[in-house]
Design a protein around this motif. Structure first.
Motif, PDB file in Angstrom:
ATOM      1  N   VAL A 173       3.455  -6.245   9.636  1.00 40.08           N
ATOM      2  CA  VAL A 173       3.320  -5.117   8.710  1.00 40.08           C
ATOM      3  C   VAL A 173       4.606  -4.298   8.769  1.00 40.08           C
ATOM      4  CG1 VAL A 173       1.951  -3.115   8.044  1.00 40.08           C
ATOM      5  CG2 VAL A 173       0.838  -5.080   9.129  1.00 40.08           C
ATOM      6  N   TRP A 174       5.134  -4.002   7.597  1.00 36.72           N
ATOM      7  CA  TRP A 174       6.430  -3.345   7.490  1.00 36.72           C
ATOM      8  C   TRP A 174       6.318  -2.109   6.605  1.00 36.72           C
ATOM      9  CZ3 TRP A 174      10.384  -5.800  10.197  1.00 36.72           C
ATOM     10  CH2 TRP A 174      10.061  -7.085  10.666  1.00 36.72           C
ATOM     11  N   GLU A 181       0.858  -1.191   0.000  1.00 39.29           N
ATOM     12  CA  GLU A 181       0.000   0.000   0.000  1.00 39.29           C
ATOM     13  C   GLU A 181       0.894   1.242   0.000  1.00 39.29           C
ATOM     14  OE1 GLU A 181      -2.814   2.454   3.158  1.00 39.29           O
ATOM     15  OE2 GLU A 181      -2.093   0.442   3.636  1.00 39.29           O
ATOM     16  N   PRO A 182       0.738   2.140  -0.989  1.00 36.69           N
ATOM     17  CA  PRO A 182       1.544   3.371  -0.981  1.00 36.69           C
ATOM     18  C   PRO A 182       1.240   4.212   0.261  1.00 36.69           C
ATOM     19  CG  PRO A 182       0.481   3.036  -3.110  1.00 36.69           C
ATOM     20  CD  PRO A 182      -0.145   2.056  -2.159  1.00 36.69           C
ATOM     21  N   VAL A 230      13.950  -1.352   5.408  1.00 40.64           N
ATOM     22  CA  VAL A 230      12.727  -2.020   5.857  1.00 40.64           C
ATOM     23  C   VAL A 230      12.668  -1.895   7.371  1.00 40.64           C
ATOM     24  CG1 VAL A 230      11.471  -4.200   6.034  1.00 40.64           C
ATOM     25  CG2 VAL A 230      12.681  -3.631   3.931  1.00 40.64           C
ATOM     26  N   MET A 231      11.493  -1.534   7.878  1.00 42.22           N
ATOM     27  CA  MET A 231      11.314  -1.345   9.320  1.00 42.22           C
ATOM     28  C   MET A 231       9.888  -1.710   9.692  1.00 42.22           C
ATOM     29  SD  MET A 231      11.230   2.757   8.802  1.00 42.22           S
ATOM     30  CE  MET A 231      12.150   2.492   7.271  1.00 42.22           C
ATOM     31  N   PRO A 232       9.613  -2.047  10.948  1.00 41.48           N
ATOM     32  CA  PRO A 232       8.230  -2.319  11.341  1.00 41.48           C
ATOM     33  C   PRO A 232       7.360  -1.077  11.187  1.00 41.48           C
ATOM     34  CG  PRO A 232       9.778  -3.052  13.034  1.00 41.48           C
ATOM     35  CD  PRO A 232      10.558  -2.219  12.069  1.00 41.48           C
ATOM     36  N   ARG A 233       6.130  -1.285  10.761  1.00 43.29           N
ATOM     37  CA  ARG A 233       5.175  -0.169  10.751  1.00 43.29           C
ATOM     38  C   ARG A 233       4.616  -0.013  12.158  1.00 43.29           C
ATOM     39  NH1 ARG A 233      -0.110   0.824   6.784  1.00 43.29           N
ATOM     40  NH2 ARG A 233      -0.465   2.994   7.462  1.00 43.29           N
ATOM     41  N   LEU A 234       4.715   1.178  12.707  1.00 48.56           N
ATOM     42  CA  LEU A 234       4.240   1.423  14.067  1.00 48.56           C
ATOM     43  C   LEU A 234       2.728   1.290  14.123  1.00 48.56           C
ATOM     44  CD1 LEU A 234       6.407   4.547  14.996  1.00 48.56           C
ATOM     45  CD2 LEU A 234       6.853   2.143  15.529  1.00 48.56           C
ATOM     46  N   LEU A 268       6.248   2.447   1.123  1.00 46.69           N
ATOM     47  CA  LEU A 268       5.216   1.438   0.918  1.00 46.69           C
ATOM     48  C   LEU A 268       4.971   0.702   2.234  1.00 46.69           C
ATOM     49  CD1 LEU A 268       6.165  -0.359  -2.439  1.00 46.69           C
ATOM     50  CD2 LEU A 268       4.150   1.074  -2.039  1.00 46.69           C
ATOM     51  N   ALA A 269       3.710   0.424   2.537  1.00 46.69           N
ATOM     52  CA  ALA A 269       3.377  -0.482   3.635  1.00 46.69           C
ATOM     53  C   ALA A 269       3.259  -1.886   3.066  1.00 46.69           C
ATOM     54  CB  ALA A 269       2.063  -0.068   4.292  1.00 46.69           C
TER      55      ALA A 269
END
Length: 298
Positions: free
Chosen positions: A22-23, A4-5, A74-78, A14-15
């Motif tokens: 979820v990253w 997802e943009p 790349v990192m975790p989505r908070l 991007l998600a």
């Protein structure tokens, strides 16, 4: 996996939803370079290790370009919600919650002021006093303004007077983590039994060690741009309840807010955005906002 943009100033986020969570994938596209990622990784680690505020950690970087044609992280989505001032919610409570999380971030201190050094991956102190370093950074901004939008003489004199008075009022302080862009759009939060609470912060690429008061500029003037006086006042009162003002606050904040507004003016004109309501000069746009900030600070 789904993608997802997420937008961003350069449309490079991007998600990614996977069976392992979820990253966020952040690509390095011109005019950015890989040092942007490395600087953000440094401050993501600092916030993760030295505060209770969530940050995008672990922060993984691939500096090669063989997969996408450019480096990426790349990192975790908070987890949590991102707010904006168009919402119909209880803004005094949101402003107070913002003051508390900014106060938490400003409990991260350093031995000296300075910027992140790419070669050593540490904060390196400048070889001049803080006030002189501040003036040097102001000069770099003014040079960029001259290239993109230029200032009329009245606005330039106005800025110079504010900066001169503000730099003289900086005084002594504990060098603190300064995020550089503490608008509510760079936080996540959620409703708790005690009310809404911000829980995490992202977009960490502009960080440095400096005067915490400089970090108050955007959370003061940005809600006022949206005519949300309640949010700005609640933020300031909540923050000052945990971080009392030191002498010279009014002159110092006038300078910091003016420079934050000038940075926005430069970026907006460089990127072709019409954020200024038809104002022909910087002072015409920024002057009323600064007056409203002064009313809150008083």
């Amino acid at each position: 996996m789904t993608a997802e943009p997420l937008g961003g100033a350069y449309g490079n986020n991007l998600a990614l939803t996977t069976d392992r969570g979820v990253w966020v994938l952040r690509g390095i596209v011109p005019p950015l370079d890989v040092t942007t990622l490395r600087r953000e990784r440094f401050f993501a680690r600092v916030v993760h290790e030295r505060s209770t505020v969530a940050s995008p950690w672990p922060y993984l970087i691939d500096e090669a370009s063989d997969i996408f044609g450019w480096p990426y992280a790349v990192m975790p989505r908070l987890s949590g919600h991102v707010l904006h001032f168009g919402l119909d919610i209880r803004w005094p409570r949101i402003g107070a919650a913002l003051g508390r999380i900014v106060a938490d971030l400003h409990r991260i201190t350093f031995l000296h002021v300075g910027e992140w050094d790419a070669d050593r991956d540490v904060i390196v102190a400048p070889d001049v006093p803080w006030a002189d370093w501040f003036l040097a950074r102001v000069q770099r901004l003014q040079n960029r303004v001259a290239e993109t939008s230029s200032l009329d003489a009245e606005s330039a004199y106005w800025v110079d007077d504010l900066v001169s008075a503000g730099s003289a009022a900086i005084g002594a302080f504990d060098p603190t983590y300064v995020h550089g862009d503490l608008g509510i759009g760079n936080f996540v939060g959620d409703t708790t039994p005690a009310g809404f609470a911000f829980t995490g912060v992202f977009d960490l690429g502009g960080g440095y060690a400096g005067d915490p008061d400089e970090d108050l500029a955007i959370p003061l003037w940005w809600p006022l741009y949206w005519r949300n006086v309640d949010a700005a006042r609640a933020f300031f009162d909540s923050y000052r309840a945990e971080h009392p003002a030191r002498p010279g606050e009014a002159a110092r904040l006038r300078a910091y807010v003016a420079i934050s507004l000038l940075s926005n003016w430069e970026a907006g004109h460089r990127q072709g955005h019409d954020w200024y309501g038809g104002c022909a000069t910087f002072r015409e746009w920024a002057g009323p906002l600064l007056e409203r900030v002064e009313e809150i600070v008083r």
